[in-house]
Write an enzyme that holds these catalytic residues in place. Sequence first.
Site, PDB file in Angstrom:
ATOM      1  NE  ARG A 171      59.674  26.105  73.445  1.00 20.56           N
ATOM      2  CZ  ARG A 171      58.856  26.904  73.014  1.00 20.56           C
ATOM      3  NH1 ARG A 171      57.742  26.779  72.588  1.00 20.56           N
ATOM      4  NH2 ARG A 171      59.305  28.441  72.576  1.00 20.56           N
ATOM      5  CB  SER A 220      66.167  27.658  75.449  1.00 23.88           C
ATOM      6  OG  SER A 220      66.315  28.947  74.951  1.00 23.88           O
ATOM      7  CD  GLU A 290      63.144  24.404  74.930  1.00 26.99           C
ATOM      8  OE1 GLU A 290      62.768  25.116  75.720  1.00 26.99           O
ATOM      9  OE2 GLU A 290      63.091  24.486  73.712  1.00 26.99           O
TER      10      GLU A 290
HETATM   11  C1  LIG Z   1      70.513  27.434  67.623  1.00 26.32           C
HETATM   12  C2  LIG Z   1      69.141  26.879  68.190  1.00 26.32           C
HETATM   13  C3  LIG Z   1      68.035  27.655  68.480  1.00 26.32           C
HETATM   14  C4  LIG Z   1      66.878  27.012  68.781  1.00 26.32           C
HETATM   15  N1  LIG Z   1      65.605  27.842  68.905  1.00 26.32           N
HETATM   16  C5  LIG Z   1      64.703  27.298  69.226  1.00 26.32           C
HETATM   17  C6  LIG Z   1      63.266  28.194  69.528  1.00 26.32           C
HETATM   18  O1  LIG Z   1      63.568  29.218  69.314  1.00 26.32           O
HETATM   19  N2  LIG Z   1      62.170  27.539  69.742  1.00 26.32           N
HETATM   20  C7  LIG Z   1      62.097  26.190  69.905  1.00 26.32           C
HETATM   21  O2  LIG Z   1      60.859  25.683  70.392  1.00 26.32           O
HETATM   22  N3  LIG Z   1      63.378  25.417  69.766  1.00 26.32           N
HETATM   23  C8  LIG Z   1      64.563  25.936  69.489  1.00 26.32           C
HETATM   24  N4  LIG Z   1      65.484  25.123  69.430  1.00 26.32           N
HETATM   25  C9  LIG Z   1      65.197  23.549  69.699  1.00 26.32           C
HETATM   26  C10 LIG Z   1      64.955  22.672  68.524  1.00 26.32           C
HETATM   27  O3  LIG Z   1      65.456  23.350  67.313  1.00 26.32           O
HETATM   28  C11 LIG Z   1      63.509  22.394  68.678  1.00 26.32           C
HETATM   29  O4  LIG Z   1      63.109  21.639  69.825  1.00 26.32           O
HETATM   30  C12 LIG Z   1      63.268  21.643  67.328  1.00 26.32           C
HETATM   31  O5  LIG Z   1      61.624  21.440  67.484  1.00 26.32           O
HETATM   32  C13 LIG Z   1      63.732  20.214  67.528  1.00 26.32           C
HETATM   33  O6  LIG Z   1      63.267  19.336  66.285  1.00 26.32           O
HETATM   34  P1  LIG Z   1      64.421  18.260  65.628  1.00 26.32           P
HETATM   35  O7  LIG Z   1      63.933  17.781  64.277  1.00 26.32           O
HETATM   36  O8  LIG Z   1      65.690  18.799  65.732  1.00 26.32           O
HETATM   37  O9  LIG Z   1      63.973  17.136  66.837  1.00 26.32           O
HETATM   38  P2  LIG Z   1      65.138  16.486  67.860  1.00 26.32           P
HETATM   39  O10 LIG Z   1      66.216  17.017  68.265  1.00 26.32           O
HETATM   40  O11 LIG Z   1      65.822  15.335  66.707  1.00 26.32           O
HETATM   41  O12 LIG Z   1      64.338  15.501  68.614  1.00 26.32           O
HETATM   42  C14 LIG Z   1      63.440  16.178  69.575  1.00 26.32           C
HETATM   43  C15 LIG Z   1      62.387  15.298  70.169  1.00 26.32           C
HETATM   44  O13 LIG Z   1      61.429  15.279  69.214  1.00 26.32           O
HETATM   45  C16 LIG Z   1      61.239  13.821  69.020  1.00 26.32           C
HETATM   46  N5  LIG Z   1      60.891  13.604  67.442  1.00 26.32           N
HETATM   47  C17 LIG Z   1      61.597  13.887  66.509  1.00 26.32           C
HETATM   48  N6  LIG Z   1      60.893  13.539  65.342  1.00 26.32           N
HETATM   49  C18 LIG Z   1      59.834  13.079  65.869  1.00 26.32           C
HETATM   50  C19 LIG Z   1      58.666  12.396  64.914  1.00 26.32           C
HETATM   51  N7  LIG Z   1      58.586  12.479  63.745  1.00 26.32           N
HETATM   52  N8  LIG Z   1      57.592  12.032  65.604  1.00 26.32           N
HETATM   53  C20 LIG Z   1      57.696  12.103  67.093  1.00 26.32           C
HETATM   54  N9  LIG Z   1      58.626  12.363  67.646  1.00 26.32           N
HETATM   55  C21 LIG Z   1      59.637  12.954  67.221  1.00 26.32           C
HETATM   56  C22 LIG Z   1      62.513  13.070  69.240  1.00 26.32           C
HETATM   57  O14 LIG Z   1      62.347  11.693  69.502  1.00 26.32           O
HETATM   58  C23 LIG Z   1      62.868  13.923  70.394  1.00 26.32           C
HETATM   59  O15 LIG Z   1      62.302  13.575  71.552  1.00 26.32           O
HETATM   60  C24 LIG Z   1      66.651  25.756  68.943  1.00 26.32           C
HETATM   61  C25 LIG Z   1      67.790  24.886  68.731  1.00 26.32           C
HETATM   62  C26 LIG Z   1      69.095  25.386  68.223  1.00 26.32           C
HETATM   63  C27 LIG Z   1      70.209  24.388  68.032  1.00 26.32           C
END
Ligand SMILES: Cc1cc2nc3c(=O)[nH]c(=O)nc-3n(C[C@H](O)[C@H](O)[C@H](O)COP(=O)(O)OP(=O)(O)OC[C@H]3O[C@@H](n4cnc5c(N)ncnc54)[C@H](O)[C@@H]3O)c2cc1C
Length: 297
Positions: A171, A220, A290
């Site tokens: 992560r 998480s 995280e």
């Molecule tokens: C119900 C639920 C279950 C989940 N289960 C998991 C799981 O099993 N495993 C897991 O790893 N995560 C899980 N997550 C967390 C989340 O989905 C992941 O971390 C996911 O990768 C975040 O993607 P996002 O597009 O929503 O990023 P955001 O939340 O929008 O951003 C997260 C970070 O990434 C950065 N970012 C976004 N896009 C870019 C880009 N293009 N370039 C550079 N930086 C960028 C943002 O600035 C921020 O710092 C879960 C979340 C929920 C709500």
Amino acid sequence: MSLTVAPEFSTRVRRDEPLSRHTSWHVGGPAEVFFNPRDRNDLAAFLRAAPPEVPIQWIGLGSNLLVRDGGLEGIVISTHGTLDALERLSETTVYAEAGVACARIARQCIKWGLGPAEFFAGIPGTLGGALAMNAGAFGGETWQHVRAVETIDRKGRTHHRAPSEYRVSYRQVLAPEPEEWFVAAELAFERRAGSHAGEVQKLLAQRKASQPIGEWSCGSVFTNPPGDHAARLIEAAGLKGFRIGDASVSQKHANFIINHGQATAVDLERLIGHVRDTVARIHGVALHPEVRIVGVP
Ligand SMILES: Cc1cc2nc3c(=O)[nH]c(=O)nc-3n(C[C@H](O)[C@H](O)[C@H](O)COP(=O)(O)OP(=O)(O)OC[C@H]3O[C@@H](n4cnc5c(N)ncnc54)[C@H](O)[C@@H]3O)c2cc1C
């Protein structure tokens, strides 16, 4: 002082856009300037025109972001619904832009007979967010599949980078340059005979049985400490159901914090702090979020 935006973008930027509309916790104050580019060229032109001193925050599906109630100063760039190309490059490689939802990568790889990509179905974010977080689920991790990435910098210049240029761990992804963001990646999989759609359904059903899917959360909240599980430590500290305002530790999975509808970012951040401090006091273990916490209190 109001942030000046180049005239060609002024009708398309949203000012004071509530970020609660763009995060899975449904909290977060306004973005001073919120921009959803039409495509890569539009994005590059916008970045070139942006004042160099203004902070820039990227957001995908906001599924790992706690935006404070005071919102974000500067520019928020949203990739949701844009940068959405997904193509097969060769027998085993795939090209995906940063705004593509991870679940779509899972589904499309199954159709193409490629795997293992089922784990992407468990990540409710974009590829850009998954690259930034090295998101993983069901034993798979994003960067295990990355062969190359394309990034863009503040001046709108594109860079092609190899995975070896990043320090990738659980992560965590440390980039060679701080102000370069992901616009696309080349991902490699193996050929898989037959469909694995049933496998995805099975994994998602397992997850639904143990996690509060469908409620407002960020997944998480804390990373797992070495050799243990944050959820186990939080539950053993008696924190399941602990509530501050309209936020509580999930009864179903102790590493999830739920917004029951009216929670503020202050409620969530206080609860995160309370869980961290209680686990440290009772178990002597330091938990690290995280979830990315950003913005003005
Ligand atoms: C119900 C639920 C279950 C989940 N289960 C998991 C799981 O099993 N495993 C897991 O790893 N995560 C899980 N997550 C967390 C989340 O989905 C992941 O971390 C996911 O990768 C975040 O993607 P996002 O597009 O929503 O990023 P955001 O939340 O929008 O951003 C997260 C970070 O990434 C950065 N970012 C976004 N896009 C870019 C880009 N293009 N370039 C550079 N930086 C960028 C943002 O600035 C921020 O710092 C879960 C979340 C929920 C709500």
